[in-house]
Design a protein around this motif. Structure first.
Motif, short mmCIF file in Angstrom:
data_model
loop_
_atom_site.label_atom_id
_atom_site.label_comp_id
_atom_site.label_asym_id
_atom_site.label_seq_id
_atom_site.Cartn_x
_atom_site.Cartn_y
_atom_site.Cartn_z
N VAL A 187 0.85 -1.20 0.00
CA VAL A 187 0.00 0.00 0.00
C VAL A 187 0.88 1.25 0.00
CG1 VAL A 187 -1.57 1.38 1.43
CG2 VAL A 187 -2.00 -1.06 1.12
N PHE A 188 1.96 1.22 0.82
CA PHE A 188 2.74 2.44 1.01
C PHE A 188 4.02 2.53 0.18
CE2 PHE A 188 0.15 2.14 4.93
CZ PHE A 188 -0.52 3.34 4.79
N LEU A 189 4.37 1.47 -0.54
CA LEU A 189 5.61 1.55 -1.34
C LEU A 189 5.59 2.65 -2.42
CD1 LEU A 189 7.07 -2.04 -1.83
CD2 LEU A 189 8.29 -0.03 -1.02
N PRO A 190 4.44 2.92 -3.07
CA PRO A 190 4.47 3.99 -4.07
C PRO A 190 4.95 5.32 -3.48
CG PRO A 190 2.44 2.75 -4.29
CD PRO A 190 3.12 2.24 -3.04
N LEU A 191 4.65 5.55 -2.19
CA LEU A 191 5.07 6.82 -1.59
C LEU A 191 6.58 6.93 -1.49
CD1 LEU A 191 2.37 7.29 1.18
CD2 LEU A 191 2.49 8.36 -1.07
N PHE A 192 7.26 5.79 -1.39
CA PHE A 192 8.72 5.85 -1.39
C PHE A 192 9.22 6.25 -2.79
CE2 PHE A 192 13.11 4.61 -1.43
CZ PHE A 192 13.54 4.85 -0.15
N SER A 193 8.53 5.70 -3.81
CA SER A 193 9.02 5.91 -5.18
C SER A 193 8.92 7.37 -5.62
CB SER A 193 8.25 5.03 -6.17
OG SER A 193 6.95 5.52 -6.37
N ILE A 194 8.21 8.17 -4.84
CA ILE A 194 8.09 9.58 -5.20
C ILE A 194 9.44 10.30 -5.06
CG2 ILE A 194 7.41 10.76 -3.07
CD1 ILE A 194 5.05 11.88 -4.70
N PHE A 195 10.42 9.63 -4.44
CA PHE A 195 11.75 10.25 -4.36
C PHE A 195 12.42 10.33 -5.74
CE2 PHE A 195 15.65 7.42 -4.23
CZ PHE A 195 15.04 6.32 -4.83
N LEU A 196 11.80 9.68 -6.73
CA LEU A 196 12.32 9.81 -8.10
C LEU A 196 12.09 11.23 -8.64
CD1 LEU A 196 11.13 6.42 -9.67
CD2 LEU A 196 13.41 6.97 -8.81
N LEU A 197 11.08 11.90 -8.09
CA LEU A 197 10.76 13.26 -8.57
C LEU A 197 11.93 14.23 -8.39
CD1 LEU A 197 8.58 15.25 -9.71
CD2 LEU A 197 7.97 15.71 -7.34
N PRO A 198 12.48 14.37 -7.16
CA PRO A 198 13.65 15.27 -7.03
C PRO A 198 14.84 14.83 -7.88
CG PRO A 198 13.17 14.17 -4.94
CD PRO A 198 12.01 13.89 -5.83
N ILE A 199 15.00 13.51 -8.08
CA ILE A 199 16.13 13.05 -8.90
C ILE A 199 15.91 13.50 -10.35
CG2 ILE A 199 17.44 11.05 -9.70
CD1 ILE A 199 16.62 9.61 -7.13
N PHE A 200 14.65 13.37 -10.82
CA PHE A 200 14.32 13.85 -12.17
C PHE A 200 14.61 15.35 -12.28
CE2 PHE A 200 11.54 16.07 -15.05
CZ PHE A 200 11.60 15.32 -16.23
N LEU A 201 14.16 16.10 -11.28
CA LEU A 201 14.33 17.56 -11.32
C LEU A 201 15.81 17.94 -11.35
CD1 LEU A 201 11.53 18.64 -8.82
CD2 LEU A 201 11.47 18.81 -11.32
N ALA A 202 16.63 17.17 -10.63
CA ALA A 202 18.08 17.46 -10.62
C ALA A 202 18.66 17.26 -12.02
CB ALA A 202 18.78 16.56 -9.60
N GLY A 203 18.32 16.14 -12.64
CA GLY A 203 18.83 15.86 -13.99
C GLY A 203 18.33 16.87 -15.01
N ALA A 204 17.04 17.21 -14.91
CA ALA A 204 16.45 18.18 -15.85
C ALA A 204 17.07 19.56 -15.66
CB ALA A 204 14.93 18.24 -15.65
N SER A 205 17.46 19.88 -14.42
CA SER A 205 18.08 21.18 -14.15
C SER A 205 19.41 21.33 -14.89
CB SER A 205 18.31 21.37 -12.65
OG SER A 205 17.09 21.41 -11.97
N VAL A 206 20.15 20.23 -14.97
CA VAL A 206 21.44 20.27 -15.68
C VAL A 206 21.18 20.53 -17.17
CG1 VAL A 206 23.50 18.95 -16.29
CG2 VAL A 206 22.52 18.72 -14.01
N ALA A 207 20.18 19.86 -17.73
CA ALA A 207 19.84 20.09 -19.14
C ALA A 207 19.37 21.53 -19.34
CB ALA A 207 18.77 19.10 -19.59
N ALA A 208 18.51 22.03 -18.43
CA ALA A 208 17.98 23.39 -18.56
C ALA A 208 19.08 24.44 -18.45
CB ALA A 208 16.92 23.63 -17.47
N ALA A 209 20.13 24.12 -17.69
CA ALA A 209 21.24 25.07 -17.56
C ALA A 209 22.13 25.08 -18.80
CB ALA A 209 22.06 24.72 -16.32
N GLY A 210 21.85 24.19 -19.73
CA GLY A 210 22.61 24.15 -20.99
C GLY A 210 24.00 23.55 -20.82
N ILE A 211 24.19 22.77 -19.76
CA ILE A 211 25.51 22.16 -19.50
C ILE A 211 25.66 20.91 -20.38
CG2 ILE A 211 26.92 20.97 -17.75
CD1 ILE A 211 25.60 22.84 -15.68
N HIS A 212 26.83 20.76 -20.98
CA HIS A 212 27.08 19.57 -21.78
C HIS A 212 27.91 18.58 -20.98
CE1 HIS A 212 27.63 17.05 -25.27
NE2 HIS A 212 28.93 17.01 -25.00
N LEU A 213 27.41 17.36 -20.86
CA LEU A 213 28.12 16.34 -20.08
C LEU A 213 28.75 15.30 -21.00
CD1 LEU A 213 25.47 15.56 -17.28
CD2 LEU A 213 27.45 17.09 -17.13
#
Lengths: 484, 70
Positions: free
Chosen positions: A273-299
């Motif tokens: 029942v409660f495991l999906p709530l743990f998986s929401i920690f993927l949201l900040p990880i997504f935002l971190a990765g997207a922030s690098v792309a939005a900053a125009g940084i080339h990796l």
């Protein structure tokens, strides 16, 4: 103190703490096979929850999700979806696994197949599939762990040293304490992962851009295709990958001992029942990765995205905390895989060919198997980095081919060992052909789903011309007789 | 209300929301960078929302099911 010394101190402290907790969890205990592999079926809700959360979310939850967010953007939403779908499915399916485990004292996935279909051959095949597709996954975890420790220690720890240290720590507590050690270490590992994601990563778009909306507006200018599903990673791909992953999730053999270890049906169900709530920690990880792309940084490589995101806005020593979280993510997953593979080797391969093996002997073989798999994965990670990449590409699709036998066999009385084995082999041939000799994702639909389709058709076709499987009714009746 | 209702709430609804409904949220105008819901493109918002709503539906399923457990 320099930033690299602070960073290294944080990582080292975390690793030592993990070792102490993991070893102390079981050093004074004498384990039976049940105790070693499934912790005597004694796990309550909290331990079961963190055991599964730590096991499910690996180093690639950090490196991979942020890397995909950086490279492709929205297609990684399939990972948001499939975890939740898997838990919704698992909430109902895990009950059958748990009941069967309690009734027949199962400790591995292959035990289940052996009993339901009364087939040693099928059990051996299932054990081999689990081992063959999981060893490269284990190797990948180690490589991820080595990379994280190397990057977050600013080169003080080499990648190879990271791999060796990580594996030796894991071997120490898995060898000593079995699933109990993994549960105790996962308690701290999963909290670490969750907190670091929400405290450090979630703040990145706010500090760098002033908010999530502002970051997305930047991203729309720099990488417009990141914000919509299109092309090869369009809607067909998104849905089929989500469905394949959602169904295949519970076919990974490391899920089964954790389910067997639950002390009650209530604890097990509440966990899902409660495991999906743990998986929401993927949201900040997504935002971190997207922030690098939005900053125009080339990796140079996408895996660097999450670490680059941290250094964009925080002092460099903070990487040490992220390194500890990365170690936590890798170790909590890899340790569970090692123990599961050891169980398959000792109980289903060794134990089947030496049926009079005592419980004590099987515990010893399990422990030796822990060392064998741990060291094998370590040497593969050190000396054969990309050699198993073909197996890795097939891993999820290959494991998912166990779905008809594991799940549908609970409801279709004509499903028998011949039908299930034939379907399984046909599915494996289909995915291998499509991936390496054919068009891959035919019509944009994930090749693993095509394999599953062929598998299901073959299984049903053979079942249709068979009599009712004589194992079906006794097996179902036995499951219903289990007190919850 | 029995097992069927529990399966409908805990399994069917989340699967339909992701597999059937979520593709309809795959729209975004890159020129105007809109719409953004809580800062997220619609598909991302929907998928995140259902990570939160699914446990509520599973909890309903759990409450229905546990009445039948001894």
């Amino acid at each position: 103190m320099s930033y690299s010394t602070i960073s290294l101190t944080i990582i080292f402290s975390w690793i030592v703490l993990t070792l102490l907790i993991g070893v102390l969890a079981g050093i004074k205990k004498k384990f039976s096979l049940d105790g070693y592999l499934v912790s005597n079926r004694s796990m309550g809700f909290i331990f079961l929850y963190v055991l599964l959360a730590g096991e499910i979310y690996s180093a690639y939850a950090f490196l991979g999700v942020a890397g995909w967010a950086y490279s492709y953007g929205l297609p990684i939403m399939y990972a948001f979806g499939y975890g939740t779908l898997a838990y919704a499915f698992g909430y109902f399916f895990a009950e059958y696994i748990w009941r069967a485990g309690k009734k027949f004292s199962f400790v591995t996935q292959a035990d289940y197949f052996r009993k339901r279909y009364n087939s040693k051959g099928l059990a051996v095949l299932v054990a081999l599939i689990g081992i063959v597709f999981n060893v490269p996954y284990l190797q990948l975890q180690l490589q991820g762990l080595g990379y994280i420790l190397h990057a977050t220690s600013f080169g003080s720890i080499s990648v190879n040293t990271g791999i060796v240290v990580g594996m030796l720590i894991m071997l120490a507590y898995v060898y000593t304490s079995g699933l109990r050690g993994i549960a105790w270490t996962n308690l701290m590992q999963s909290i670490m992962m969750f907190v670091i994601a929400w405290v450090i990563l979630f703040s990145i778009p706010f500090i760098k851009f002033g908010g999530i909306s502002e970051m997305m507006k930047h991203l729309a200018q720099v990488k417009p295709h990141h914000l919509i599903l299109s092309g090869k990673m369009g809607v067909s791909w998104y849905i089929s990958t989500m469905v394949l992953s959602g169904l295949g999730f519970f076919m990974y053999p490391q899920m089964w001992p954790s389910i067997y270890s639950s002390n009650s049906l209530r604890a097990l169900k509440k966990t899902y029942v409660f495991l999906p709530l743990f998986s929401i920690f993927l949201l900040p990880i997504f935002l971190a990765g997207a922030s690098v792309a939005a900053a125009g940084i080339h990796l140079g490589r996408a895996d660097e995205a999450v670490l680059t995101a941290v250094t964009m806005v925080y002092p460099k020593w903070v990487l040490g905390i992220v390194g500890a979280a990365g170690f936590a993510a890798a170790a909590s997953t890899a340790s569970a895989i090692i123990l599961t593979l050891a169980g398959l080797l000792s109980k289903n391969l060794y134990g089947m060919f030496k049926e009079n093996a005592s419980d004590k002997e099987l515990v010893l073989v399990s422990r030796i198997s822990v060392l064998i798999f741990g060291l094998a994965a370590m040497f593969l990670a050190l000396f054969a980095g990309g050699r198993l990449v073909a197996l890795l590409l097939l891993a999820y699709s290959g494991i998912t081919q166990m779905f008809p036998g594991a799940f549908m066999g609970l409801f279709f009385k004509r499903f028998n060992k011949v039908a299930v084995t034939s379907g399984l082999i046909a599915g494996l041939i289909t995915i291998t052909y499509l991936k390496f000799f054919g068009p891959g994702n035919l019509l944009g639909i994930h090749f693993g789903l095509w394999g599953l389709l062929v598998n299901v058709i073959i299984t049903f076709a053979i079942s249709a011309v068979s009599k009712e499987d004589e194992n079906f009714r006794p097996f179902k009746k036995a499951l219903q007789s289990v007190e919850v | 209300m029995g097992k069927g209702m529990a399966v409908f709430l805990g399994f069917v609804i989340p699967w339909v929301m992701y597999v059937v409904v979520s593709p309809f949220f795959n729209y975004f105008d890159v020129k105007t960078a809109s719409p953004l819901i809580l800062g997220m493109p619609p598909l991302m918002f929907w998928d995140t929302l259902w990570i939160i709503l699914t446990p509520l539906f599973l909890l309903l399923a759990y409450n229905i099911e546990k009445r039948g457990w001894k």
